[in-house]
Design a protein around this motif. Sequence first.
Motif, short mmCIF file in Angstrom:
data_model
loop_
_atom_site.label_atom_id
_atom_site.label_comp_id
_atom_site.label_asym_id
_atom_site.label_seq_id
_atom_site.Cartn_x
_atom_site.Cartn_y
_atom_site.Cartn_z
N ILE A 163 1.09 -1.25 -0.12
CA ILE A 163 -0.15 0.11 0.01
C ILE A 163 1.21 0.75 -0.18
N PRO A 164 1.95 1.23 0.55
CA PRO A 164 3.13 2.30 0.80
C PRO A 164 3.07 3.53 -0.51
N LEU A 165 3.63 2.26 -1.99
CA LEU A 165 4.01 2.04 -2.84
C LEU A 165 2.73 3.24 -4.17
N LEU A 166 1.76 2.97 -3.13
CA LEU A 166 0.69 3.52 -3.82
C LEU A 166 -0.18 5.09 -3.22
N LEU A 167 0.81 5.81 -2.49
CA LEU A 167 -0.22 6.62 -1.19
C LEU A 167 -0.54 7.92 -2.38
N GLN A 168 -0.09 7.97 -3.51
CA GLN A 168 -0.16 9.58 -4.54
C GLN A 168 -0.24 9.00 -5.31
N ASN A 169 -1.39 10.05 -6.19
CA ASN A 169 -2.03 9.91 -7.40
C ASN A 169 -1.08 9.75 -8.65
N PRO A 170 -1.08 9.49 -9.76
CA PRO A 170 0.64 8.50 -11.03
C PRO A 170 0.59 10.54 -11.12
N GLN A 171 1.09 11.14 -12.01
CA GLN A 171 0.81 11.54 -13.00
C GLN A 171 1.84 11.40 -14.20
N ASP A 172 1.14 12.44 -15.00
CA ASP A 172 0.58 11.49 -16.43
C ASP A 172 0.76 10.14 -16.60
N GLY A 173 0.31 9.21 -15.51
CA GLY A 173 -0.02 7.47 -16.38
C GLY A 173 1.03 7.23 -15.50
N PHE A 174 1.78 7.96 -14.36
CA PHE A 174 2.95 6.54 -14.69
C PHE A 174 3.67 7.53 -13.16
N SER A 175 4.21 6.32 -12.96
CA SER A 175 4.79 6.56 -11.39
C SER A 175 5.67 7.72 -10.84
N ARG A 176 5.34 7.88 -10.24
CA ARG A 176 7.35 9.59 -9.59
C ARG A 176 7.80 8.89 -8.91
N LEU A 177 7.66 7.21 -8.05
CA LEU A 177 8.98 6.53 -7.21
C LEU A 177 10.27 6.39 -8.06
N LYS A 178 11.37 6.92 -7.05
CA LYS A 178 12.49 6.64 -8.32
C LYS A 178 12.98 5.82 -7.73
#
Length: 1492
Positions: A1074-1089
């Motif tokens: 769940i912590p991987l998905l605590l934000q809305n995607p940007q332009d359909g992509f996750s900003r997680l680095k």
Amino acid sequence: MTAPAQPKKIVAPTVSQINAEFVTQLACKYWAPHIKKKSPFDIKVIEDIYEKEIVKSRFAIRKIMLLEFSQYLENYLWMNYSPEVSSKAYLMSICCMVNEKFRENVPAWETFKKKPDHFPFFFKCILKAALAETDGEFSLHEQTVLLLFLDHCFNSLEVDLIRSQVQQLISLPMWMGLQPARLELELKKTPKLRKFWNLIKKNDEKMDPEAREQAYQERRFLSQLIQKFISVLKSVPLSEPVTMDKVHYCERFIELMIDLEALLPTRRWFNTILDDSHLLVHCYLSNLVHREEDGHLFSQLLDMLKFYTGFEINDQTGNALTENEMTTIHYDRITSLQRAAFAHFPELYDFALSNVAEVDTRESLVKFFGPLSSNTLHQVASYLCLLPTLPKAEDTTFDKEFLLELLVSRHERRISQIQQLNQMPLYPTEKIIWDENIVPTEYYSGEGCLALPKLNLQFLTLHDYLLRNFNLFRLESTYEIRQDIEDSVSRMKPWQSEYGGVVFGGWARMAQPIVAFTVVEVAKPNIGENWPTRVRADVTINLNVRDHIKDEWEGLRKHDVCFLITVRPTKPYGTKFDRRRPFIEQVGLVYVRGCEIQGMLDDKGRVIEDGPEPRPNLRGESRTFRVFMDPNQYQQDMTNTIQSGAEDVYETFNIIMRRKPKENNFKAVLETIRNLMNTDCVVPDWLHDIILGYGDPSSAHYSKMPNQIATLDFNDTFLSIDHLKASFPGHNVKVTVDDPALQIPPFRITFPVRSGKGKKRKDVDGEDEDTEEAKTLIVEPHVIPNRGPYPYNQPKRNTIQFTHTQIEAIRAGMQPGLTMVVGPPGTGKTDVAVQIISNIYHNFPEQRTLIVTHSNQALNQLFEKIMALDIDERHLLRLGHGEEELETEKDFSRYGRVNYVLARRIELLEEVKRLQKSLGVPGDASYTCETAGYFFLYQVMSRWEEYISKVKNKGSTLPNVTEVSTCFPFHEYFANAPQPIFKGRSYEEDMEIAEGCFRHIKKIFTQLEEFRASELLRSGLDRSKYLLVKEAKIIAMTCTHAALKRHDLVKLGFKYDNILMEEAAQILEIETFIPLLLQNPQDGFSRLKRWIMIGDHHQLPPVIKNMAFQKYSNMEQSLFTRFVRVGVPTVDLDAQGRARASLCNLYNWRYKNLGNLPHVQLLPEFSTANAGLLYDFQLINVEDFQGVGESEPNPYFYQNLGEAEYVVALFMYMCLLGYPADKISILTTYNGQKHLIRDIINRRCGTNPLIGRPNKVTTVDRFQGQQNDYILLSLVRTRAVGHLRDVRRLVVAMSRARLGLYIFARVSLFQNCFELTPAFSQLTARPLHLHIIPTEPFPTSRKNGERPSHEVQIIKNMPQMANFVYNMYMHLIQTTHHYHQTLLQLPPAMVEEGEEVQSQETELEIEEEALSAPADIMPTLMDASSGQETSASQTEPTSNETETTPSQTGARSNPEGTSAESKITAAVAGPVATPAENNTSPDVTSAPGETK
């Protein structure tokens, strides 16, 4: 609804029973590990054991447990297996042992890996046996055992040995089992497959006939197994008696099918075979489904299989199918059926010409196809390639019911999985709560199969992943809810009144009778839905209870979950409740429904909102709560009432039950998972396949990431250039400056970057990796710009000399990608985590990092270390309620940070005011952040620019050093800094100081600019949201908080770039995801680095209370552990600094080369012996005390009085020698023993200032993550090893002690256990009786391992130790008394300087306290054995029991206790009469009265 009978608990055999067993005698002769002279191998032994012990007992678990525990598989079966000796008994014995290992959750394949030669032959024999006729050599029960073995094989694909055998059964050639027309159809669908198929045919032709025949056998194995199963299934009658062997075979077979369908590698080609066999149709029409009792579990398993066969995935590509794609597939099927009907069956014209939506329901399909003859139906099915073509003039052999069901079930419209999920109620009802197949009792033995999803290595899609976790999480919480309901309702004692109503004879803290219940609102459904948007009801109760309980009820907050219960008892008033009998019948429970509190109503009927204003005082004792019902459940209940005339559930409730807030977050987590499944789950591309368990497991490692960063600033990671060089062994380090004086940290390092993408595999594995360039690091020392003249401007520095593996972990954590760090006990996991956070913060100041841990305690430890590094306090934020406050004055919660910002703003504006005054500027520049900004722009910047223009180089003339100081415009402002500010040594130095001063001023204004938002936002809530979304750079929370608050965080627009997880191996799979998905995607992509996971999968996993979910569903597997199993690369920290090297040896065998840090050898505390004890660790054998070993007053509540008394006696002995009590912790492996030891501590030591209480008395599981100098460990069990067989628990138990570990156990039981051998072989190498040195006081100067100069005494048993401690204690009291008398008579000059003579009253007080204790110091052995003493501890543990902490004890914390200590120690060192002399025999067991 009747409650199912309680399953029997499997009673483990006792040691004496084990020794008396025929198996044990054989083991001692042929294979026991401790026997030196073994008899030669004899095949007859295996035959005898199988026939006499296993088959004769009908595969009794107790017999198989004994065999497996005696190392039968490792030391006899597999060691001697070869094709020559292979027989039915041999095969079955091996299968039984492997299945037992899986049941016990211990590694099963290790033995086969060591000797893999004969495994292929063995596996082929198993396949042959599985297909044998049931009335032939192998019975149905034996074939069920074989099915289970095969299931374990298919679920162990990560083991190379197994995969190589299984792969041949499930690869493309298995399509030989399809009927020719269907095969042709499938190959036509995917042209690429035809190429492969032709290739397979060519290869087959080249094979010799025997090998080809063997290959064909393997390929057709699963299709033949299905046909065999169908014949068994058809032999089950509808109503006549049926053997349970048949039922169990059918259940196990469906379980195997589910497992094959639920894994992509096995499903890919098998799904078509399964579809072609029409297995589901046969099953749904079978008699077994219609047998209510016998077929209940079979039907549930069948529903699971149906779900997976129609799963929304493309079998060949493995891609998830969208709603639209599923609809297209459905339409294609219907239209192809319509085309066939139109072309060949005139009687189906109406069907062929109708639109799809009109004909795709079950009813309309039956209407069209029902009137057709069997032959016509067969012809339709053969046109669709579902059945072989029917020859002309022949009748079909299939019956009409089968043919009709085949066509209808294939073409009917299916409700989509997401729709099903959205229509599902989130609260469990009575139907699920007491269904043993879905929520088994705690006595699940691991024997039968269950209708539960399993968490294995791989998942089909993210939807499948979330759905399995959703179901298991829901059921695990249902199990806890069941326990709460049973506890509360039985306390309320519902009885039938004389008039047939309900009367409550008891009361419960967590439940109240309902006075009135009314549904007050049913809102209209949303468009396209058939359930109401919300249903609200009012529940009235009468709170005629104690004030603190009343406060708890009135304190129910919004979103708290309660349960509404209907009971209709049939038992008359006064009937006793028996906890052993089924609960439902006794209390007459009828319905259970969940609800969520909206709030309590005030006098006017309005909901009292949570907020800062005080709650109104309500008169009287009647309280009404407004609650939200579950709309889905309400719709189902109402439909049922209307359609079948059932009663209205909502008019019957008579009990409301609440739960503890801490355990009551299940609904929020389930809603979070359901919301995730309804949104497009955007997981970063580089993580997607790894989470599902496919592809290259190392693809997310930084070395293979396309965006790898070449140059990184390691900030304060390295302490010197030598430290840096030592941290990269095998690398060539080039420093950009040659002057050694300039080679000082901080360093920037440029690494040779090789992108892992696009390279051929050969190149990567080839030798060009080792070129010189690839091993060269370019190191550039750089100077941190001066931050100002004040001492606090100097940055905080790291002081830890990291090892090279820790540096590799830090480097990996700074690079993009997935970093997994395995941190064995004491290897500095937290230090590595904190350094990674600090380095990311300095390298990427615009990025935000999320820290997630399992416990608040770990979060606090991290925070305390983060604050010691160079991280600006305003960028830290802590979410959630930390149970234990941080050990700091500062508050890092949301509101604490808001207050900090407001206070800091005022401080900074004061500084602006001082600056304004020093510059002589009129006006009020420090009024707000805005005015301060203008002041900086117009007054400060202008002066600085003017100053720079004066002192900077002007052409050829050299600048003057004195000008730097004389022209400086801020002298007056910096008058309070250490003077002189300018050194006058060189122009460059003074210029850097001047720029540092300006940076200090500029930072004030940049901070004020950031704080400006808090002037514009007026409410605390808005300010806290702003901080969370904009200001904070490092945000920390527990995984539970993340799961609960995901919806709110996403709504706020929360963003982050990096995640660091501590204790990752202790977090549930879903709570890690769940912590991987605590934000809305940007332009359909996750900003997680970056995703950094730090944990230790060799220690204990997440806690799962229900054994069935833990064992059968593997719910205790964390995502971290699964990644390790899949083969994701890890950095294994390999140097520990916690424990003595000798103690580390007890657990370091479990890790890859775990060594010791240098200080473990060098520091005096590690090299000094433990005073009064001969060894630094010892296993002490404890025999039965008064004929009793372990006892079990309640199920799984184990106690062992002998061990408990022995442990406490050793603790008292250590305290009397002078050991600080808070440096000793007492651990045990069971809750029952924990309560017993606490009772004994309370009686013997509780109020005694000479002894005190240990730091903690708790279980091994609860003590994970903590440590102490000395650990006393009680293993409790004397009959069976119990859950210590889980090596992870052993590792935790062995690794908690720093300096001394003393284990009390029944040695004969534990030394036999294969899994524990590496630790117990070291423990048993030392004497098994306690060796003490009573005359050696604490601390001692003796080195560890040296022979002591004092006399060593051997303690044979617990009574002897108890007598000894009593005598020692009495001697101390007398000596201390004598010492005090002498001290009080001395003239003042003789008292040494600095030694305070305490007042006579204080001395006497201590003495009186100590002298009042001896009656309890000596264990009243006779009482103890009769069990009088343990009465308190043999009750169920209370849930709110607190751990003992040093602050609660009166011993070591009070100054009197300590001052007496030194005198006592002196007294101990004096001539103490050792109890050995007083007692005629060293092994004293006399009653206490006699010794006195």
